[in-house]
Design a protein around this motif. Sequence first.
Motif, PDB file in Angstrom:
ATOM      1  N   ALA A 143       0.874  -1.176   0.000  1.00 19.47           N
ATOM      2  CA  ALA A 143       0.000   0.000   0.000  1.00 19.47           C
ATOM      3  C   ALA A 143       0.906   1.219   0.000  1.00 19.47           C
ATOM      4  N   SER A 144       0.861   2.003  -1.070  1.00 20.75           N
ATOM      5  CA  SER A 144       1.748   3.143  -1.231  1.00 20.75           C
ATOM      6  C   SER A 144       0.955   4.430  -1.383  1.00 20.75           C
ATOM      7  N   VAL A 145       1.522   5.531  -0.914  1.00 16.85           N
ATOM      8  CA  VAL A 145       0.953   6.861  -1.133  1.00 16.85           C
ATOM      9  C   VAL A 145       2.025   7.736  -1.762  1.00 16.85           C
ATOM     10  N   LEU A 146       1.651   8.463  -2.806  1.00 20.70           N
ATOM     11  CA  LEU A 146       2.611   9.325  -3.495  1.00 20.70           C
ATOM     12  C   LEU A 146       2.211  10.785  -3.368  1.00 20.70           C
ATOM     13  N   ALA A 147       3.222  11.650  -3.284  1.00 22.38           N
ATOM     14  CA  ALA A 147       3.013  13.095  -3.198  1.00 22.38           C
ATOM     15  C   ALA A 147       3.924  13.768  -4.214  1.00 22.38           C
ATOM     16  N   SER A 148       3.403  14.810  -4.867  1.00 20.67           N
ATOM     17  CA  SER A 148       4.109  15.453  -5.973  1.00 20.67           C
ATOM     18  C   SER A 148       4.909  16.662  -5.531  1.00 20.67           C
ATOM     19  N   GLY A 149       6.045  16.860  -6.206  1.00 17.44           N
ATOM     20  CA  GLY A 149       6.832  18.060  -6.025  1.00 17.44           C
ATOM     21  C   GLY A 149       6.272  19.200  -6.849  1.00 17.44           C
ATOM     22  N   SER A 150       6.978  20.322  -6.864  1.00 10.43           N
ATOM     23  CA  SER A 150       6.463  21.546  -7.473  1.00 10.43           C
ATOM     24  C   SER A 150       6.593  21.585  -8.987  1.00 10.43           C
ATOM     25  N   ALA A 151       7.402  20.699  -9.573  1.00  4.71           N
ATOM     26  CA  ALA A 151       7.679  20.814 -11.011  1.00  4.71           C
ATOM     27  C   ALA A 151       7.266  19.588 -11.818  1.00  4.71           C
ATOM     28  N   VAL A 152       6.442  18.708 -11.237  1.00  6.90           N
ATOM     29  CA  VAL A 152       6.041  17.512 -11.983  1.00  6.90           C
ATOM     30  C   VAL A 152       5.198  17.899 -13.193  1.00  6.90           C
ATOM     31  N   SER A 170      -1.971   2.033  -4.832  1.00  5.45           N
ATOM     32  CA  SER A 170      -1.393   3.326  -4.485  1.00  5.45           C
ATOM     33  C   SER A 170      -2.470   4.384  -4.416  1.00  5.45           C
ATOM     34  N   GLU A 171      -2.198   5.407  -3.639  1.00  4.03           N
ATOM     35  CA  GLU A 171      -3.082   6.548  -3.486  1.00  4.03           C
ATOM     36  C   GLU A 171      -2.256   7.814  -3.687  1.00  4.03           C
ATOM     37  N   GLU A 172      -2.927   8.905  -4.073  1.00  3.45           N
ATOM     38  CA  GLU A 172      -2.275  10.202  -4.145  1.00  3.45           C
ATOM     39  C   GLU A 172      -2.686  11.039  -2.949  1.00  3.45           C
TER      40      GLU A 172
END
Length: 283
Positions: A143-152, A170-172
């Motif tokens: 079970a994974s959660v991803l978070a984005s940086g400022s320039a994706v 996965s979840e955002e």
Amino acid sequence: MMSTNSRRKRCDIPATTMVGFLGGGRMAQAMARGIISSGLLQPAQIWASDPNPPNHKLIQSLGVTTTSKNEEVVKNTQVIIIAVKPNVVKSLLKEVSPFITKDKLIVSIAAGVRISTIEELLPPESRVIRVMPNTPALVQAGASVLASGSAVLKGDNDLVAELLSGIGISEEGSEANLDAVTGVSGSGPAYAFAAIEALSDGGVKMGLPRALSTKLAAQTLLGAAKMVLETGKHPGQLKDEVCSPGGTTIHAMHALEKAGFRAALIDAVEAAAKHSQFLGKLS
């Protein structure tokens, strides 16, 4: 609000996509194995670097291209997964930073290392995504959660979520949620293992052979988890459906309540999340 990859439109990964792992430890091996076995990528599309001979040998056994030089992985891949211990992330990023260009997508699975820390050590406008996975990824049930940086860029999150689909769900979410995620799913497998062990001990106390008791305990937690995920019912409702009036289960639940079972789990999540916050301040 988080969105799950189970509701996400499938992202077709181009055959030209090359993925590189900086670090070849257990999580990198799990991810590579899952990505390959699910057919998302061929072994020839994966590179990995690790100076540790056992790790190097194990990830090489998957058929991927291996090297002792991080620079080679960065130069030959477009998606670069940072899979080293948190305490060596800074030195690693300083080493590879000169080779990071805007066509590279950086994915960090290093616990506690903030996106801002990674972005500061890389060239301006580097594309960074941080992922909090967990150890059941080793059996493709993570079970994974991803978070984005400022320039994706548009599509970067979908690509990473598709790769993560090879090791589970996965979840955002926002990075601010990742400490709580650590408390629930990152550290959560340990709580489940402790519960399985305790259930097994209870069975042994009441006369069951150890192997049978452990197997029943593990399968019971697996089955209960599948019911939550597949029925969509609230866990409390499913619990009530097991507790018949005057039956064995309601008596067992009373014993758990007297022992503070639910409060102990809440305290465990809080303790892990707070320690993750502390570690983040050190990175």
